[in-house]
Design a protein around this motif. Structure first.
Motif, PDB file in Angstrom:
ATOM      1  N   ILE A  78      63.863  52.260  34.419  1.00 38.11           N
ATOM      2  CA  ILE A  78      64.040  51.152  34.301  1.00 38.11           C
ATOM      3  C   ILE A  78      62.967  50.499  35.601  1.00 38.11           C
ATOM      4  O   ILE A  78      62.959  50.198  36.567  1.00 38.11           O
ATOM      5  N   GLY A  79      61.697  50.492  35.432  1.00 34.73           N
ATOM      6  CA  GLY A  79      60.722  50.013  36.129  1.00 34.73           C
ATOM      7  C   GLY A  79      60.777  48.276  36.203  1.00 34.73           C
ATOM      8  O   GLY A  79      60.384  48.035  35.547  1.00 34.73           O
ATOM      9  N   THR A  99      65.601  50.479  40.876  1.00 31.93           N
ATOM     10  CA  THR A  99      66.478  50.016  41.665  1.00 31.93           C
ATOM     11  C   THR A  99      66.828  51.514  42.602  1.00 31.93           C
ATOM     12  O   THR A  99      67.629  51.416  43.925  1.00 31.93           O
ATOM     13  N   PRO A 100      67.049  52.188  41.424  1.00 26.63           N
ATOM     14  CA  PRO A 100      67.037  53.922  42.705  1.00 26.63           C
ATOM     15  C   PRO A 100      66.146  54.720  44.294  1.00 26.63           C
ATOM     16  O   PRO A 100      66.561  55.298  45.369  1.00 26.63           O
ATOM     17  N   ASP A 101      65.079  53.724  43.827  1.00 29.77           N
ATOM     18  CA  ASP A 101      64.843  53.312  44.774  1.00 29.77           C
ATOM     19  C   ASP A 101      65.352  53.337  46.442  1.00 29.77           C
ATOM     20  O   ASP A 101      65.064  53.687  47.715  1.00 29.77           O
ATOM     21  N   LEU A 102      66.415  52.403  46.257  1.00 30.90           N
ATOM     22  CA  LEU A 102      66.842  51.453  47.743  1.00 30.90           C
ATOM     23  C   LEU A 102      67.731  52.629  47.777  1.00 30.90           C
ATOM     24  O   LEU A 102      67.891  53.079  48.936  1.00 30.90           O
ATOM     25  N   VAL A 126      60.308  46.547  52.870  1.00 36.63           N
ATOM     26  CA  VAL A 126      59.880  47.396  51.433  1.00 36.63           C
ATOM     27  C   VAL A 126      61.090  47.453  50.549  1.00 36.63           C
ATOM     28  O   VAL A 126      61.333  47.345  49.164  1.00 36.63           O
ATOM     29  N   TYR A 127      62.360  47.117  51.003  1.00 43.87           N
ATOM     30  CA  TYR A 127      64.001  47.657  50.814  1.00 43.87           C
ATOM     31  C   TYR A 127      63.712  45.717  49.784  1.00 43.87           C
ATOM     32  O   TYR A 127      63.925  45.621  48.910  1.00 43.87           O
ATOM     33  N   LEU A 128      62.834  44.842  51.130  1.00 44.96           N
ATOM     34  CA  LEU A 128      62.833  43.677  50.272  1.00 44.96           C
ATOM     35  C   LEU A 128      62.760  43.793  48.911  1.00 44.96           C
ATOM     36  O   LEU A 128      63.246  42.864  47.713  1.00 44.96           O
ATOM     37  N   SER A 129      61.358  44.214  49.457  1.00 40.17           N
ATOM     38  CA  SER A 129      60.409  43.498  47.974  1.00 40.17           C
ATOM     39  C   SER A 129      61.432  44.600  46.963  1.00 40.17           C
ATOM     40  O   SER A 129      60.535  43.565  45.655  1.00 40.17           O
ATOM     41  N   ILE A 130      61.837  45.214  46.760  1.00 39.13           N
ATOM     42  CA  ILE A 130      62.147  46.337  45.291  1.00 39.13           C
ATOM     43  C   ILE A 130      63.084  44.978  45.353  1.00 39.13           C
ATOM     44  O   ILE A 130      63.267  44.661  44.234  1.00 39.13           O
ATOM     45  N   VAL A 131      64.225  44.765  46.248  1.00 44.45           N
ATOM     46  CA  VAL A 131      65.348  43.602  45.711  1.00 44.45           C
ATOM     47  C   VAL A 131      65.112  42.566  44.935  1.00 44.45           C
ATOM     48  O   VAL A 131      65.191  42.492  44.190  1.00 44.45           O
ATOM     49  N   ASP A 132      63.709  41.682  45.547  1.00 44.45           N
ATOM     50  CA  ASP A 132      63.248  40.864  45.444  1.00 44.45           C
ATOM     51  C   ASP A 132      62.639  40.931  43.578  1.00 44.45           C
ATOM     52  O   ASP A 132      62.806  40.298  42.709  1.00 44.45           O
TER      53      ASP A 132
END
Length: 158
Positions: A78-79, A99-102, A126-132
């Protein structure tokens, strides 16, 4: 414009890494088998489900929500769009993340012998950007957010 039935059909024919679970309450849960993350889908929040193809001709679905967010469903993932984070150049982010990018970012942070403060700060953003971005479309990423807070505290005390 498509519906949850289109998602079900797509997953039955194309998807092996995603599963749609129906709920009596009218919610449907999309399970991403790669990392077990779930995304709740309510039919009344879905504006459109569109059939698309990537540059290699592989099919995927674009699910548009009434709130303006969207997700992309491939065979396995899921992107979604990462969120903007103050101080992070948008050019450093891909247009679509998962989510696996985290986990990849966690690996870099924990496997590096020495990350300087600037490198850690970029990875944290970057991590925060993905989480948000993930939370904005409906993923529960509270554990991932907690991990980031712990790592930030650890880095500050190192």
């Amino acid at each position: 414009m498509g519906s949850l039935e289109d998602i079900k059909i797509f997953l039955e024919t194309e998807g092996s890494g995603l599963q749609l679970i129906h709920s009596i309450k009218g919610e449907h849960v999309l399970v991403q088998k790669t990392d077990g993350k779930t995304l709740k889908l309510k039919p009344e929040t879905v504006e459109a489900v569109l059939n698309r193809q990537d540059s290699e001709g592989n099919p995927f679905l674009q699910v548009n929500f009434l709130d303006g967010h969207k997700v992309l469903l491939t065979k396995h993932l899921i992107g979604f769009k990462p969120s903007r984070v103050y101080g992070l150049d948008d050019q450093r982010l891909p247009k679509v993340v998962t989510t696996p990018d985290l986990l990849s970012i966690i690996d870099v942070i924990t496997d590096e012998d020495h990350l300087d403060t600037q490198e850690f700060d970029v990875l944290r953003k970057v991590y925060l950007s993905i989480v948000d971005g993930g939370e904005a479309v409906g993923f529960d990423l509270s554990k991932e957010r907690e991990w980031l807070a712990q790592m930030t505290l650890f880095a500050a005390n190192a």
